[in-house]
Design an enzyme around this catalytic site. Structure first.
Site, PDB file in Angstrom:
ATOM      1  N   GLU A  34       0.313  -1.510   0.481  1.00 41.58           N
ATOM      2  CA  GLU A  34      -0.205   0.155  -0.348  1.00 41.58           C
ATOM      3  C   GLU A  34       0.891   1.317   0.102  1.00 41.58           C
ATOM      4  OE1 GLU A  34      -3.540   0.280  -1.227  1.00 41.58           O
ATOM      5  OE2 GLU A  34      -3.136  -1.072   0.072  1.00 41.58           O
TER       6      GLU A  34
HETATM    7  C1  LIG Z   1       2.186  -9.887   0.565  1.00 39.64           C
HETATM    8  C2  LIG Z   1       1.923  -8.882  -0.811  1.00 39.64           C
HETATM    9  C3  LIG Z   1       1.262  -8.379  -0.970  1.00 39.64           C
HETATM   10  C4  LIG Z   1       0.939  -7.464  -1.999  1.00 39.64           C
HETATM   11  N1  LIG Z   1      -0.743  -7.289  -2.062  1.00 39.64           N
HETATM   12  C5  LIG Z   1      -1.017  -6.111  -3.306  1.00 39.64           C
HETATM   13  C6  LIG Z   1      -1.973  -6.210  -4.353  1.00 39.64           C
HETATM   14  O1  LIG Z   1      -3.179  -6.283  -3.992  1.00 39.64           O
HETATM   15  N2  LIG Z   1      -2.174  -5.503  -5.050  1.00 39.64           N
HETATM   16  C7  LIG Z   1      -1.335  -4.877  -5.672  1.00 39.64           C
HETATM   17  O2  LIG Z   1      -1.628  -4.330  -6.442  1.00 39.64           O
HETATM   18  N3  LIG Z   1       0.109  -5.499  -5.100  1.00 39.64           N
HETATM   19  C8  LIG Z   1       0.508  -5.629  -4.043  1.00 39.64           C
HETATM   20  N4  LIG Z   1       1.754  -5.954  -3.448  1.00 39.64           N
HETATM   21  C9  LIG Z   1       2.529  -5.356  -3.639  1.00 39.64           C
HETATM   22  C10 LIG Z   1       3.454  -4.368  -3.003  1.00 39.64           C
HETATM   23  O3  LIG Z   1       2.158  -2.813  -2.682  1.00 39.64           O
HETATM   24  C11 LIG Z   1       4.774  -3.826  -3.655  1.00 39.64           C
HETATM   25  O4  LIG Z   1       5.178  -4.918  -3.318  1.00 39.64           O
HETATM   26  C12 LIG Z   1       4.524  -1.612  -3.489  1.00 39.64           C
HETATM   27  O5  LIG Z   1       4.172  -1.547  -3.801  1.00 39.64           O
HETATM   28  C13 LIG Z   1       6.279  -2.378  -3.600  1.00 39.64           C
HETATM   29  O6  LIG Z   1       6.824  -2.941  -4.827  1.00 39.64           O
HETATM   30  P1  LIG Z   1       7.954  -3.522  -5.260  1.00 39.64           P
HETATM   31  O7  LIG Z   1       7.558  -4.736  -4.496  1.00 39.64           O
HETATM   32  O8  LIG Z   1       7.789  -3.769  -6.481  1.00 39.64           O
HETATM   33  O9  LIG Z   1       9.153  -2.977  -4.934  1.00 39.64           O
HETATM   34  P2  LIG Z   1       9.680  -1.552  -4.849  1.00 39.64           P
HETATM   35  O10 LIG Z   1       9.026  -0.822  -5.780  1.00 39.64           O
HETATM   36  O11 LIG Z   1      11.117  -2.322  -6.244  1.00 39.64           O
HETATM   37  O12 LIG Z   1      10.543  -0.904  -4.319  1.00 39.64           O
HETATM   38  C14 LIG Z   1      11.707  -1.746  -3.805  1.00 39.64           C
HETATM   39  C15 LIG Z   1      12.653  -0.731  -2.495  1.00 39.64           C
HETATM   40  O13 LIG Z   1      13.063   0.663  -2.759  1.00 39.64           O
HETATM   41  C16 LIG Z   1      11.580   2.173  -3.010  1.00 39.64           C
HETATM   42  N5  LIG Z   1      11.917   2.701  -4.256  1.00 39.64           N
HETATM   43  C17 LIG Z   1      11.503   2.383  -5.195  1.00 39.64           C
HETATM   44  N6  LIG Z   1      10.933   3.084  -5.709  1.00 39.64           N
HETATM   45  C18 LIG Z   1      11.519   5.006  -4.716  1.00 39.64           C
HETATM   46  C19 LIG Z   1      11.596   5.676  -5.089  1.00 39.64           C
HETATM   47  N7  LIG Z   1      10.682   6.235  -5.982  1.00 39.64           N
HETATM   48  N8  LIG Z   1      12.064   6.892  -3.970  1.00 39.64           N
HETATM   49  C20 LIG Z   1      12.942   6.587  -2.939  1.00 39.64           C
HETATM   50  N9  LIG Z   1      12.825   5.138  -2.860  1.00 39.64           N
HETATM   51  C21 LIG Z   1      12.400   3.982  -3.765  1.00 39.64           C
HETATM   52  C22 LIG Z   1      10.973   1.139  -2.032  1.00 39.64           C
HETATM   53  O14 LIG Z   1      10.657   1.885  -0.668  1.00 39.64           O
HETATM   54  C23 LIG Z   1      11.579  -0.111  -1.554  1.00 39.64           C
HETATM   55  O15 LIG Z   1      11.993   0.023  -0.222  1.00 39.64           O
HETATM   56  C24 LIG Z   1       1.892  -6.385  -2.483  1.00 39.64           C
HETATM   57  C25 LIG Z   1       2.714  -7.530  -1.933  1.00 39.64           C
HETATM   58  C26 LIG Z   1       3.192  -7.922  -1.451  1.00 39.64           C
HETATM   59  C27 LIG Z   1       4.858  -8.717  -0.689  1.00 39.64           C
END
Ligand SMILES: Cc1cc2nc3c(=O)[nH]c(=O)nc-3n(C[C@H](O)[C@H](O)[C@H](O)COP(=O)(O)OP(=O)(O)OC[C@H]3O[C@@H](n4cnc5c(N)ncnc54)[C@H](O)[C@@H]3O)c2cc1C
Length: 601
Positions: free
Chosen positions: A441
């Site tokens: 989220e």
């Molecule tokens: C158990 C689980 C349930 C989930 N359920 C859903 C769901 O129902 N529907 C759905 O759509 N998604 C869902 N998600 C996805 C979740 O919203 C994403 O994992 C989250 O938005 C982070 O994206 P990412 O995993 O690609 O990490 P990334 O975006 O790759 O981030 C990795 C790290 O980099 C940092 N980072 C990334 N971009 C920036 C920036 N611009 N500036 C500073 N720091 C940055 C982040 O803060 C993080 O620490 C779920 C995830 C999990 C693990």
């Protein structure tokens, strides 16, 4: 025996003594409600959470759902608990009486959901998503879409999901690649893959309604070209009946650290001629629709984090009262009986830290829920103010509980010593479950950027100034109260608030100078600075209520109110001073992280 899920006395304190939710019954929408109907809903939530959700929390963790290539299987207790939840009406607790809802204030409905989240967060995730999904369709769907999907979602015949993330597009939704092609009949065919979809597939309902972000062919690049679609697992006929299978395929389940009872999936849309979907809202306005619901979803995540911290604290408290170990400093005679570990000041420190975090975070989330209700206040000014205040409080309500109540869960393990590190006790599961909350989220890193880069600067700083006015009002009450301790808390809060406002002005100037990278480099420190100041404000509000009630007429509740005052004192003496450090980093525009080079690691 005291519940180890949540403390009903604390809920009563927050809802009725601090937030005065009974006053909502003066509004026409809630006129048919009263303390009795609110209490009846809360008691039903507590009972179902205790009898049907909590008992299979561990079993669901140990037996995560499996996929045999055709079907997803899971333990039967999940479906049984959801049947009880649905038949008690909690799927539509805030909906109109005319739509078979309970028409409860959001504050009361969220408190009911808090019971389910604290008892078993992975089972509670299914209705949590269905409710969010239905709210979006209710807000943006056509009459026809509402008629076909809402009755199923509100009765539990359908479940819902939110499909935003893709492997390359998590924090950065502008990089979404899923596509939608318009058909002659006005429907769309979707192709692409979605990652991390919670409740993405299961057999808990006869249908699953996916809300999917995708780009219509030829749409502009970036966030301005993203649209929102309803893509059901089975097509839904005019009469709401379930029809033919749609092209939504489960490519695989993710195996997670916590929240194991909730399926989490990679979903492939349109492996053949394309998954059938229908547009909801305007083309290219999909993210705006999602963001419309985001405040409420983020408060919900914060509340989930707060109550996981809360249940961990209650388990640690019960353990500390029973576990004999050691003697008081100075009592060296081994013939003396050992004392319960709660007698050790350091264990009380860990319990106080958990109490301050969990009760503070729960109160903050319910303050935000009250503001969501306030948006429906018949008085226009009050609803506009509430909207503004929510803008600035929402990233804090999401991030603070998910960071500091996770820390509380770690302390709950510590209180259990070696036993806390085993699967014999549930505290390690609470920690693993709560570890998701800083990630999904919108990660907490993204919340810090949202707060500093967007929220505090909006409308010339109107939202943060509104927050400052609210905090000043509480400080004035503290100055006038008859407690020396709270008067001094008021002074410290004023100093902290001044620091927040000073550094906010400075950082907004840096952003205006086009040096946002420098200003935003320490946005996590900014989030902590404002977050700790806000939680101190929440504790001062609780302290003021406690002082008011702490008198000779309340002998039964003396311990409860004294506990509130001691936790307030703890937060002000042990936690609030940390804001000075975050202020210094921000004030000096510390560039340590920004200047660090990849090659130097
Ligand atoms: C158990 C689980 C349930 C989930 N359920 C859903 C769901 O129902 N529907 C759905 O759509 N998604 C869902 N998600 C996805 C979740 O919203 C994403 O994992 C989250 O938005 C982070 O994206 P990412 O995993 O690609 O990490 P990334 O975006 O790759 O981030 C990795 C790290 O980099 C940092 N980072 C990334 N971009 C920036 C920036 N611009 N500036 C500073 N720091 C940055 C982040 O803060 C993080 O620490 C779920 C995830 C999990 C693990």
């Amino acid at each position: 025996m005291q519940s180890k899920i949540l403390n009903p006395r604390d809920i009563e304190f927050i809802l009725y003594e601090m937030l005065d939710v009974e006053s909502l019954t003066a509004w026409p929408r809630f006129a048919e409600h009263g303390r009795e109907t609110f209490d009846a809903a809360l008691a039903a939530a507590e009972k179902i959470a205790t009898d049907k959700f909590a008992p299979h929390n561990r079993k669901a963790d140990l037996n995560e759902p499996t996929f045999d290539g055709k079907r997803v299987s899971m333990i039967p207790e999940v479906a049984e608990a959801l049947r009880e939840f649905n038949s008690a009406g909690f799927l539509s607790s805030t909906q109109d009486f005319d739509d078979d809802g309970m028409q409860l204030p959001w504050t009361v409905a969220q408190t009911c959901l808090a019971w389910f989240n604290a008892a078993n967060v992975s089972t509670a995730a299914y209705p949590f998503l269905s409710i969010a999904n239905a709210n979006l369709i209710r807000a943006f769907g056509s009459d026809d879409q509402k008629a076909r999907y809402l009755p199923g979602l509100s009765s539990g015949r359908f479940c819902g999901t939110m499909c935003l993330s893709e492997t390359q597009a998590g924090s950065s939704l502008s990089d979404i690649r899923c596509t939608a092609v318009k058909q002659a009949d006005g429907s769309y065919r979707l192709r692409g893959s979605k990652m991390w979809i919670s409740a993405g597939d299961h057999e808990l309902s006869e249908n699953i309604v996916h809300l999917v972000l995708a780009r219509i062919e030829g749409a502009p690049a970036g966030v301005k070209g993203i649209s929102l679609f309803i893509v059901p697992k089975f097509r839904v006929g005019e009469d709401g009946a379930t029809g033919e299978r749609n092209e939504v395929a489960l490519a695989g389940l993710n195996h997670k650290m916590g929240f194991r009872g909730t399926t989490n999936c990679v979903l492939n849309f349109g492996e053949g001629e394309g998954a059938w979907g229908e547009l909801i809202g305007q083309p290219n306005r999909g993210l705006a629709c999602m963001f419309h619901m985001m405040n409420e979803a983020r408060i919900g995540v914060g509340l989930g984090a707060a109550v996981l911290g809360y249940t961990g604290y209650l388990h640690a408290l019960a353990y500390a009262r029973e576990r004999p170990q050691g003697r008081h400093p100075g009592a060296k005679d081994p013939a003396q009986a050992q004392i319960p570990i709660i007698e050790h000041a350091d264990v009380r420190r860990m319990l106080l830290a958990q109490k301050a975090a969990a009760e503070g975070a729960l109160a903050l989330c319910l303050i935000c829920a009250r503001l969501v209700d306030e948006q429906h206040n018949p008085a226009d000014d009050a609803s506009a103010d509430a909207r503004l205040l929510l803008e600035v409080l929402t990233p804090i309500a999401k991030a603070w509980p998910s960071e500091f109540c996770l820390e509380a869960n770690s302390l709950a393990i510590q209180v259990h010593g070696g036993y806390g590190y085993t699967r014999e006790f549930p505290v390690e599961q609470f920690y693993r479950d709560n570890r998701l909350n800083p990630i999904h989220e919108g990660t907490n890193g993204i919340q810090g950027i949202d707060l500093l880069g967007r929220k505090v600067g909006m409308l010339d700083g109107a939202a943060i100034q509104m927050l400052a006015r609210e905090i000043h009002a509480t400080i004035r009450q503290a100055t006038a109260c008859n407690s020396d301790e709270l008067q001094s808390c008021g002074k410290e809060l004023l100093e902290s608030l001044d620091r927040v406002m000073e550094v906010t002005r400075d950082l907004l100037c840096v952003i205006e100078r086009d040096e946002s990278e420098l200003a935003l480099a320490n946005s996590s420190a900014y989030l902590n600075l404002v977050g700790h100041t806000v939680i101190a404000w929440v504790w001062l509000r609780q302290g003021l209520v406690a002082v008011k009630h702490l008198g000779p007429d309340t002998p039964d509740d003396r311990d409860f109110y004294q506990g509130k005052l001691q936790a307030c004192a703890y937060f002000f003496r042990w936690e609030l001073p940390k804001t000075k450090h975050w202020f210094d980093l921000l004030h000096n525009l510390d560039a340590t992280t920004l200047e660090m080079q990849d090659a130097w690691f």
